[in-house]
Design a protein around this motif. Sequence first.
Motif, PDB file in Angstrom:
ATOM      1  N   PHE A   1     -12.452 -94.142 -52.769  1.00 55.08           N
ATOM      2  CA  PHE A   1     -13.896 -94.023 -52.826  1.00 55.08           C
ATOM      3  C   PHE A   1     -14.599 -95.188 -52.131  1.00 55.08           C
ATOM      4  CE2 PHE A   1     -18.028 -94.533 -54.970  1.00 55.08           C
ATOM      5  CZ  PHE A   1     -18.590 -93.311 -54.662  1.00 55.08           C
ATOM      6  N   GLU A   2     -14.202 -96.411 -52.455  1.00 52.23           N
ATOM      7  CA  GLU A   2     -14.840 -97.586 -51.848  1.00 52.23           C
ATOM      8  C   GLU A   2     -14.577 -97.647 -50.341  1.00 52.23           C
ATOM      9  OE1 GLU A   2     -17.032 -99.975 -52.902  1.00 52.23           O
ATOM     10  OE2 GLU A   2     -17.217 -98.655 -54.623  1.00 52.23           O
TER      11      GLU A   2
ATOM     12  N   ILE B   1     -11.119 -86.052 -52.652  1.00 50.77           N
ATOM     13  CA  ILE B   1     -10.787 -87.340 -53.274  1.00 50.77           C
ATOM     14  C   ILE B   1     -11.640 -88.483 -52.708  1.00 50.77           C
ATOM     15  CG2 ILE B   1      -8.896 -87.984 -51.725  1.00 50.77           C
ATOM     16  CD1 ILE B   1      -7.393 -88.880 -54.317  1.00 50.77           C
ATOM     17  N   PHE B   2     -12.134 -88.321 -51.483  1.00 52.66           N
ATOM     18  CA  PHE B   2     -12.978 -89.355 -50.880  1.00 52.66           C
ATOM     19  C   PHE B   2     -14.344 -89.438 -51.558  1.00 52.66           C
ATOM     20  CE2 PHE B   2     -10.676 -88.945 -46.539  1.00 52.66           C
ATOM     21  CZ  PHE B   2      -9.601 -89.640 -47.048  1.00 52.66           C
TER      22      PHE B   2
ATOM     23  N   GLY C   1     -20.382 -93.440 -44.481  1.00 51.44           N
ATOM     24  CA  GLY C   1     -20.339 -92.100 -43.899  1.00 51.44           C
ATOM     25  C   GLY C   1     -19.618 -92.058 -42.565  1.00 51.44           C
ATOM     26  N   THR C   2     -19.718 -93.118 -41.782  1.00 52.39           N
ATOM     27  CA  THR C   2     -19.044 -93.163 -40.486  1.00 52.39           C
ATOM     28  C   THR C   2     -17.534 -93.146 -40.673  1.00 52.39           C
ATOM     29  OG1 THR C   2     -20.893 -94.402 -39.559  1.00 52.39           O
ATOM     30  CG2 THR C   2     -18.846 -94.429 -38.317  1.00 52.39           C
ATOM     31  N   ALA C   3     -17.034 -93.819 -41.702  1.00 56.30           N
ATOM     32  CA  ALA C   3     -15.594 -93.830 -41.971  1.00 56.30           C
ATOM     33  C   ALA C   3     -15.105 -92.424 -42.302  1.00 56.30           C
ATOM     34  CB  ALA C   3     -15.271 -94.787 -43.113  1.00 56.30           C
ATOM     35  N   ARG C   4     -15.910 -91.673 -43.067  1.00 56.97           N
ATOM     36  CA  ARG C   4     -15.528 -90.295 -43.393  1.00 56.97           C
ATOM     37  C   ARG C   4     -15.524 -89.429 -42.142  1.00 56.97           C
ATOM     38  NH1 ARG C   4     -18.832 -91.102 -48.223  1.00 56.97           N
ATOM     39  NH2 ARG C   4     -20.549 -90.155 -47.104  1.00 56.97           N
TER      40      ARG C   4
ATOM     41  N   LEU D   1     -19.608 -90.280 -32.939  1.00 59.02           N
ATOM     42  CA  LEU D   1     -19.998 -90.911 -34.200  1.00 59.02           C
ATOM     43  C   LEU D   1     -21.387 -91.546 -34.124  1.00 59.02           C
ATOM     44  CD1 LEU D   1     -16.627 -92.616 -35.119  1.00 59.02           C
ATOM     45  CD2 LEU D   1     -17.673 -90.656 -36.261  1.00 59.02           C
ATOM     46  N   ARG D   2     -21.946 -91.607 -32.922  1.00 59.35           N
ATOM     47  CA  ARG D   2     -23.261 -92.222 -32.677  1.00 59.35           C
ATOM     48  C   ARG D   2     -23.278 -93.699 -33.062  1.00 59.35           C
ATOM     49  NH1 ARG D   2     -23.984 -87.733 -35.519  1.00 59.35           N
ATOM     50  NH2 ARG D   2     -24.538 -85.866 -34.413  1.00 59.35           N
ATOM     51  N   VAL D   3     -22.217 -94.401 -32.631  1.00 63.04           N
ATOM     52  CA  VAL D   3     -22.129 -95.840 -32.854  1.00 63.04           C
ATOM     53  C   VAL D   3     -21.777 -96.520 -31.537  1.00 63.04           C
ATOM     54  CG1 VAL D   3     -21.410 -95.608 -35.267  1.00 63.04           C
ATOM     55  CG2 VAL D   3     -19.676 -95.779 -33.493  1.00 63.04           C
ATOM     56  N   SER D   4     -21.961 -97.826 -31.472  1.00 66.54           N
ATOM     57  CA  SER D   4     -21.606 -98.577 -30.275  1.00 66.54           C
ATOM     58  C   SER D   4     -20.098 -98.810 -30.246  1.00 66.54           C
ATOM     59  CB  SER D   4     -22.338 -99.919 -30.259  1.00 66.54           C
ATOM     60  OG  SER D   4     -21.866-100.730 -31.317  1.00 66.54           O
ATOM     61  N   LEU D   5     -19.578 -99.179 -29.077  1.00 65.84           N
ATOM     62  CA  LEU D   5     -18.152 -99.486 -28.971  1.00 65.84           C
ATOM     63  C   LEU D   5     -17.737-100.650 -29.867  1.00 65.84           C
ATOM     64  CD1 LEU D   5     -17.334 -98.907 -25.200  1.00 65.84           C
ATOM     65  CD2 LEU D   5     -16.414 -97.685 -27.163  1.00 65.84           C
ATOM     66  N   PRO D   6     -18.515-101.755 -29.914  1.00 63.52           N
ATOM     67  CA  PRO D   6     -18.124-102.837 -30.825  1.00 63.52           C
ATOM     68  C   PRO D   6     -18.066-102.393 -32.285  1.00 63.52           C
ATOM     69  CG  PRO D   6     -19.698-103.637 -29.226  1.00 63.52           C
ATOM     70  CD  PRO D   6     -19.637-102.149 -29.055  1.00 63.52           C
ATOM     71  N   THR D   7     -19.009-101.542 -32.698  1.00 64.91           N
ATOM     72  CA  THR D   7     -18.995-101.038 -34.078  1.00 64.91           C
ATOM     73  C   THR D   7     -17.766-100.183 -34.314  1.00 64.91           C
ATOM     74  OG1 THR D   7     -21.403-101.064 -34.206  1.00 64.91           O
ATOM     75  CG2 THR D   7     -20.252 -99.641 -35.767  1.00 64.91           C
ATOM     76  N   LEU D   8     -17.429 -99.337 -33.362  1.00 64.30           N
ATOM     77  CA  LEU D   8     -16.244 -98.496 -33.483  1.00 64.30           C
ATOM     78  C   LEU D   8     -14.996 -99.346 -33.610  1.00 64.30           C
ATOM     79  CD1 LEU D   8     -14.972 -95.624 -33.354  1.00 64.30           C
ATOM     80  CD2 LEU D   8     -14.692 -96.040 -30.912  1.00 64.30           C
ATOM     81  N   ARG D   9     -14.879-100.370 -32.798  1.00 62.27           N
ATOM     82  CA  ARG D   9     -13.688-101.225 -32.811  1.00 62.27           C
ATOM     83  C   ARG D   9     -13.584-102.032 -34.100  1.00 62.27           C
ATOM     84  NH1 ARG D   9     -15.021-102.678 -26.729  1.00 62.27           N
ATOM     85  NH2 ARG D   9     -14.001-100.900 -25.741  1.00 62.27           N
TER      86      ARG D   9
END
Length: 86
Positions: free
Chosen positions: A30-31, A21-22, A36-39, A77-85
């Motif tokens: 969908f939106e 469904i995603f 991709g990081t959210a998935r 996820l290969r992201v920074s902590l601020p991006t994750l938060r």
Amino acid sequence: MFKKRAYTKEDYLKFYQMPQIFYNNKSKYFELMKNGTARELYMLLKDRNELSVKNGWIDEEGYIYFYFKQEELAEMLRVSLPTLRK
């Protein structure tokens, strides 16, 4: 130099699942899941949730508890902590 590594049967059976469904553009999700990081975040948290259920980490009110360090999640996820938060 590369080391040879024999993969076990368990290595081949480990995977994450994602609800179709995603990916359906007519879905209300969908939106939200266009990123991709959210998935990936959904898959990792769902997997950790299933592990908690398997281990019986459920309180008397039925709430499921799991532990995930933000640093570990950001690295996966290969992201920074601020991006994750965010």
